[in-house]
Design an enzyme around this catalytic site. Sequence first.
Site, short mmCIF file in Angstrom:
data_model
loop_
_atom_site.label_atom_id
_atom_site.label_comp_id
_atom_site.label_asym_id
_atom_site.label_seq_id
_atom_site.Cartn_x
_atom_site.Cartn_y
_atom_site.Cartn_z
CG ASP A 22 -2.04 1.00 1.13
OD1 ASP A 22 -3.21 0.56 1.09
OD2 ASP A 22 -1.77 2.22 1.11
CG ASN A 35 -12.01 -0.24 4.09
OD1 ASN A 35 -12.36 -0.70 5.17
ND2 ASN A 35 -10.83 0.33 3.90
CG HIS A 40 -8.71 -2.72 -2.26
ND1 HIS A 40 -9.59 -1.98 -3.00
CD2 HIS A 40 -8.51 -2.02 -1.11
CE1 HIS A 40 -9.91 -0.88 -2.34
NE2 HIS A 40 -9.27 -0.89 -1.17
P1 DGP Z 1 -9.63 1.72 0.48
O1 DGP Z 1 -9.75 2.95 1.29
O2 DGP Z 1 -10.05 0.47 1.25
O3 DGP Z 1 -10.32 1.83 -0.86
O4 DGP Z 1 -8.08 1.53 0.23
C1 DGP Z 1 -7.39 2.01 -0.87
C2 DGP Z 1 -5.93 1.89 -0.56
O5 DGP Z 1 -5.23 2.00 -1.78
C3 DGP Z 1 -5.39 2.95 0.37
O6 DGP Z 1 -4.87 2.32 1.54
C4 DGP Z 1 -4.26 3.60 -0.40
C5 DGP Z 1 -4.00 2.65 -1.52
N1 DGP Z 1 -3.62 3.25 -2.80
C6 DGP Z 1 -4.29 4.21 -3.46
N2 DGP Z 1 -3.64 4.52 -4.61
C7 DGP Z 1 -2.55 3.71 -4.66
C8 DGP Z 1 -1.50 3.54 -5.62
O7 DGP Z 1 -1.43 4.20 -6.66
N3 DGP Z 1 -0.55 2.61 -5.32
C9 DGP Z 1 -0.60 1.85 -4.18
N4 DGP Z 1 0.38 0.97 -3.99
N5 DGP Z 1 -1.58 1.98 -3.27
C10 DGP Z 1 -2.54 2.90 -3.51
#
Ligand code: DGP
Length: 113
Positions: free
Chosen positions: A30, A86, A99
């Site tokens: 993340d 979520n 996810h």
């Molecule tokens: P949620 O809030 O459950 O939809 O989580 C989305 C997650 O995705 C959040 O913890 C941050 C992560 N995230 C968002 N954009 C990116 C990205 O471009 N790369 C990565 N590795 N993670 C991302």
Amino acid sequence: MSDCIFCKIVNKEIPANIVYEDDQILCFHDVSPQAPVHVLLIPKKRIVSMDDVQEEDKELMGHMMVKIKEIAQILGLENGYRVVNNCGEHGMQTVGHIHFHILGKRKMAWPPG
Ligand code: DGP
């Protein structure tokens, strides 16, 4: 072309720190970790949220569940971990590609905020 950020990670259009990949799923760190270890497990097929999972996705979803313990082992989460999904507005989902967060290497609090 999809505007979905996780589809772009699947298609290697934007980089990610990948932990596990096979023909159906991808796991990567993340970008905004909420624990010392925080990865996201996604299907390569775009399913928007848990609310959009169909009968035809049963095998794919099962594959993800079975792989979590293998990913936990790769990450050294021998003391346990938390798996979070979520869903939708009240679930505070921010990326519209289903996810599972896998968080570890610290003791989690309960209940979640
Ligand atoms: P949620 O809030 O459950 O939809 O989580 C989305 C997650 O995705 C959040 O913890 C941050 C992560 N995230 C968002 N954009 C990116 C990205 O471009 N790369 C990565 N590795 N993670 C991302």
